[in-house]
Write an enzyme that holds these catalytic residues in place. Structure first.
Site, PDB file in Angstrom:
ATOM      1  N   ASP A 136      -4.627 -10.535 -12.981  1.00 13.96           N
ATOM      2  CA  ASP A 136      -3.283 -10.740 -12.143  1.00 13.96           C
ATOM      3  C   ASP A 136      -2.445 -11.555 -12.700  1.00 13.96           C
ATOM      4  OD1 ASP A 136      -4.588  -9.497  -9.823  1.00 13.96           O
ATOM      5  OD2 ASP A 136      -5.415 -11.052  -8.869  1.00 13.96           O
ATOM      6  N   GLN A 166       5.693  -9.283 -12.811  1.00  7.18           N
ATOM      7  CA  GLN A 166       6.485  -9.510 -11.513  1.00  7.18           C
ATOM      8  C   GLN A 166       7.990  -9.377 -11.869  1.00  7.18           C
ATOM      9  OE1 GLN A 166       4.941 -13.760 -12.203  1.00  7.18           O
ATOM     10  NE2 GLN A 166       3.626 -13.596 -10.724  1.00  7.18           N
ATOM     11  N   ARG A 187       0.476  -3.574 -13.827  1.00  7.92           N
ATOM     12  CA  ARG A 187       0.705  -3.190 -12.316  1.00  7.92           C
ATOM     13  C   ARG A 187       2.144  -3.923 -12.051  1.00  7.92           C
ATOM     14  NH1 ARG A 187      -2.895  -7.095  -9.520  1.00  7.92           N
ATOM     15  NH2 ARG A 187      -4.475  -5.886  -9.423  1.00  7.92           N
ATOM     16  N   ALA A 192       4.517 -13.230  -6.218  1.00  4.70           N
ATOM     17  CA  ALA A 192       4.292 -14.088  -4.762  1.00  4.70           C
ATOM     18  C   ALA A 192       4.236 -15.281  -4.875  1.00  4.70           C
ATOM     19  CB  ALA A 192       2.750 -13.659  -4.632  1.00  4.70           C
ATOM     20  N   ARG A 291      -0.697 -17.418   0.506  1.00  3.27           N
ATOM     21  CA  ARG A 291       0.441 -16.516  -0.075  1.00  3.27           C
ATOM     22  C   ARG A 291       0.793 -15.381   0.767  1.00  3.27           C
ATOM     23  NH1 ARG A 291      -2.214 -18.018  -4.803  1.00  3.27           N
ATOM     24  NH2 ARG A 291      -3.347 -16.223  -5.229  1.00  3.27           N
TER      25      ARG A 291
HETATM   26  P1  FDA Z   1       8.310  -7.148   0.657  1.00  2.00           P
HETATM   27  O1  FDA Z   1       7.820  -8.573   0.622  1.00  2.00           O
HETATM   28  O2  FDA Z   1       9.609  -6.916   0.703  1.00  2.00           O
HETATM   29  O3  FDA Z   1       7.480  -6.322   1.836  1.00  2.00           O
HETATM   30  C1  FDA Z   1       7.839  -5.242   2.274  1.00  2.00           C
HETATM   31  C2  FDA Z   1       7.248  -4.848   3.580  1.00  2.00           C
HETATM   32  O4  FDA Z   1       5.891  -4.971   3.349  1.00  2.00           O
HETATM   33  C3  FDA Z   1       7.466  -6.188   4.493  1.00  2.00           C
HETATM   34  O5  FDA Z   1       8.566  -5.956   5.440  1.00  2.00           O
HETATM   35  C4  FDA Z   1       6.100  -5.830   5.617  1.00  2.00           C
HETATM   36  O6  FDA Z   1       6.086  -4.996   6.610  1.00  2.00           O
HETATM   37  C5  FDA Z   1       5.143  -5.701   4.517  1.00  2.00           C
HETATM   38  N1  FDA Z   1       4.317  -6.868   4.044  1.00  2.00           N
HETATM   39  C6  FDA Z   1       4.557  -7.544   2.830  1.00  2.00           C
HETATM   40  N2  FDA Z   1       3.670  -8.460   2.788  1.00  2.00           N
HETATM   41  C7  FDA Z   1       3.069  -8.396   3.860  1.00  2.00           C
HETATM   42  C8  FDA Z   1       2.089  -9.553   4.171  1.00  2.00           C
HETATM   43  N3  FDA Z   1       1.632 -10.585   3.400  1.00  2.00           N
HETATM   44  N4  FDA Z   1       1.717  -9.406   5.561  1.00  2.00           N
HETATM   45  C9  FDA Z   1       2.075  -8.378   6.318  1.00  2.00           C
HETATM   46  N5  FDA Z   1       3.031  -7.450   5.960  1.00  2.00           N
HETATM   47  C10 FDA Z   1       3.410  -7.582   4.737  1.00  2.00           C
HETATM   48  N6  FDA Z   1       1.552 -11.127  -6.799  1.00  2.00           N
HETATM   49  C11 FDA Z   1       1.713 -11.679  -8.041  1.00  2.00           C
HETATM   50  O7  FDA Z   1       2.532 -12.602  -8.073  1.00  2.00           O
HETATM   51  N7  FDA Z   1       0.751 -11.620  -9.055  1.00  2.00           N
HETATM   52  C12 FDA Z   1      -0.169 -10.495  -8.785  1.00  2.00           C
HETATM   53  O8  FDA Z   1      -1.113 -10.418  -9.762  1.00  2.00           O
HETATM   54  C13 FDA Z   1      -0.158  -9.710  -7.528  1.00  2.00           C
HETATM   55  N8  FDA Z   1      -1.042  -8.845  -7.586  1.00  2.00           N
HETATM   56  C14 FDA Z   1      -0.815  -7.869  -6.465  1.00  2.00           C
HETATM   57  C15 FDA Z   1      -1.743  -6.564  -6.263  1.00  2.00           C
HETATM   58  C16 FDA Z   1      -1.275  -5.813  -5.148  1.00  2.00           C
HETATM   59  C17 FDA Z   1      -2.188  -4.670  -5.274  1.00  2.00           C
HETATM   60  C18 FDA Z   1      -0.324  -5.872  -4.409  1.00  2.00           C
HETATM   61  C19 FDA Z   1      -0.017  -5.061  -3.307  1.00  2.00           C
HETATM   62  C20 FDA Z   1       0.421  -7.106  -4.551  1.00  2.00           C
HETATM   63  C21 FDA Z   1       0.308  -8.131  -5.632  1.00  2.00           C
HETATM   64  N9  FDA Z   1       0.967  -9.322  -5.601  1.00  2.00           N
HETATM   65  C22 FDA Z   1       0.821 -10.059  -6.730  1.00  2.00           C
HETATM   66  C23 FDA Z   1       2.016  -9.720  -4.525  1.00  2.00           C
HETATM   67  C24 FDA Z   1       3.154  -9.135  -4.718  1.00  2.00           C
HETATM   68  O9  FDA Z   1       4.148  -9.905  -5.553  1.00  2.00           O
HETATM   69  C25 FDA Z   1       4.188  -9.484  -3.410  1.00  2.00           C
HETATM   70  O10 FDA Z   1       4.059 -10.794  -3.075  1.00  2.00           O
HETATM   71  C26 FDA Z   1       3.598  -8.736  -2.035  1.00  2.00           C
HETATM   72  O11 FDA Z   1       3.114  -7.340  -2.439  1.00  2.00           O
HETATM   73  C27 FDA Z   1       4.692  -8.624  -1.040  1.00  2.00           C
HETATM   74  O12 FDA Z   1       5.600  -7.871  -1.720  1.00  2.00           O
HETATM   75  P2  FDA Z   1       6.095  -6.360  -1.274  1.00  2.00           P
HETATM   76  O13 FDA Z   1       6.391  -5.686  -2.464  1.00  2.00           O
HETATM   77  O14 FDA Z   1       5.201  -5.751  -0.380  1.00  2.00           O
HETATM   78  O15 FDA Z   1       7.370  -6.190  -0.758  1.00  2.00           O
END
Ligand code: FDA
Length: 314
Positions: A136, A166, A187, A192, A291
């Site tokens: 990660d 990221q 990935r 986050a 987070r």
């Molecule tokens: P965005 O934040 O724009 O969300 C899009 C939509 O998804 C929202 O409108 C909502 O519907 C839904 N959603 C998103 N987050 C939600 C939540 N917490 N609860 C409910 N609904 C939610 N980050 C990092 O810095 N280092 C890492 O190693 C990882 N690893 C990782 C693995 C995997 C498999 C995933 C899916 C994500 C990560 N992340 C991560 C987290 C990533 O950086 C990011 O913060 C989250 O995925 C939220 O971003 P989205 O791309 O979903 O878009």
């Protein structure tokens, strides 16, 4: 901008010892407790149960034994032993052989050599049993070190290893090119962590634009990228680019977090796309959980409702 403030606020709360104590007492106490929406459980057995159910529904998996920011060699050593043990347990369970981990869990904040040694120990066992290990990506304080450790172990011949990039960080295009040049697997996530504006995009629109650019670069690279997002716009952009390039769904995968946008996870799987669900478990779930709240403050209302319900309220 609001996104950055939001993340900063929840980042601050995640350091509160009182909140952590309260959350630890109530968050996982019963099967309906609030943290269970995002955390598979505190034990490996609970995580395996969740993983089995997901696997039976056609999802791929990666398991994360939660933990980060350890401060001593002993804690880092204990965490790496737990991962070795996890590999043994997963072998016996028949669950897919794929794990995710954080380098500060293995001593990245203590010293580089300790961390490399702990990761190497895990990789050697993982390799013997054909596990894939994803590192990660943590806050920008660790980006250089994480990529450096990834490259060091790659240079020593470890190929069952991938890393995370990221989109929020302005440096990421160069980092993507660096990992692609090695043939490593990435990935892609939005990011986050709360980051300073000189090194990271503050506006969601800019992060999204960067995500699309990097996604296209990754799909074009042919190194089996993981597009990790719950954002339907990012997913549509991925599907459109894959189609335009004539890439079949076997050339990449989507990844989503356990408990987030289950509807979207099901819809993509039903349409024949690969979806890997990231299944976190363990006693150290509080920072991960915070987070998830920081990404979507509406989750706070969900937590409050669940707590009131647990206490016999609404
Ligand atoms: P965005 O934040 O724009 O969300 C899009 C939509 O998804 C929202 O409108 C909502 O519907 C839904 N959603 C998103 N987050 C939600 C939540 N917490 N609860 C409910 N609904 C939610 N980050 C990092 O810095 N280092 C890492 O190693 C990882 N690893 C990782 C693995 C995997 C498999 C995933 C899916 C994500 C990560 N992340 C991560 C987290 C990533 O950086 C990011 O913060 C989250 O995925 C939220 O971003 P989205 O791309 O979903 O878009």
């Amino acid at each position: 901008m609001i996104d950055a403030v939001q993340k900063g606020f929840f980042n601050l709360l995640s350091k509160s010892a009182l909140l952590k104590r309260l959350a630890s007492r109530y968050g996982m106490a019963s099967p309906a407790s609030f943290a269970r929406r995002f955390i598979a459980g505190e034990t490996v057995a609970e995580a395996i149960d969740v993983a089995r159910t997901l696997q039976s529904k056609g999802f791929d998996l990666t398991l994360d034994h939660l933990g980060e920011s350890v401060r001593t060699h002993q804690e880092a050593d204990a965490a790496s032993r737990e991962y070795v043990h996890l590999i043994d347990v997963l072998m016996a369970s028949g669950i897919e052989r794929n794990i995710s981990l954080k380098l500060t869990q293995l001593g990245a904040g203590v010293d580089r050599a300790t961390c490399i040694d702990n990761l190497r120990r895990i990789l050697e066992v993982a390799e013997r049993h054909e596990f894939f290990v994803r590192i990660d990506m943590e806050s920008s304080a660790y980006t250089d070190l994480t990529l450096d450790i990834f490259e060091t172990l790659w240079a020593r011949g470890h190929r069952n290893l991938g890393v995370v990039i990221q989109a929020a960080l302005k440096r990421s295009e160069a980092d993507v090119n660096r990992v692609i040049a090695l043939g490593g697997r990435i990935r892609l996530v939005k990011g986050a962590y709360k980051e300073p504006p000189d090194i990271a995009y503050a506006r969601k629109a800019d992060v999204d634009d960067a995500f699309v650019r990097l996604m296209q670069r990754l799909l074009d690279s042919g190194e089996y990228p993981a597009i990790a997002t719950h954002d339907p716009r990012m997913i549509d952009a991925t599907l459109a680019h894959a189609e335009a390039q004539g890439l079949p769904p076997s050339r990449y995968e989507f990844q989503m977090l356990y408990g987030v946008r289950r509807d979207l996870q099901r819809a993509l799987t039903a349409d024949g796309y690969r979806v890997r669900v990231y299944v976190p478990f363990g006693r150290e779930w509080f920072p991960y959980f915070m987070r998830r709240l920081g990404e979507r403050p509406a989750n706070v209302a969900f937590v409050i409702r669940a707590m009131l319900r647990d206490r016999g309220g609404v």
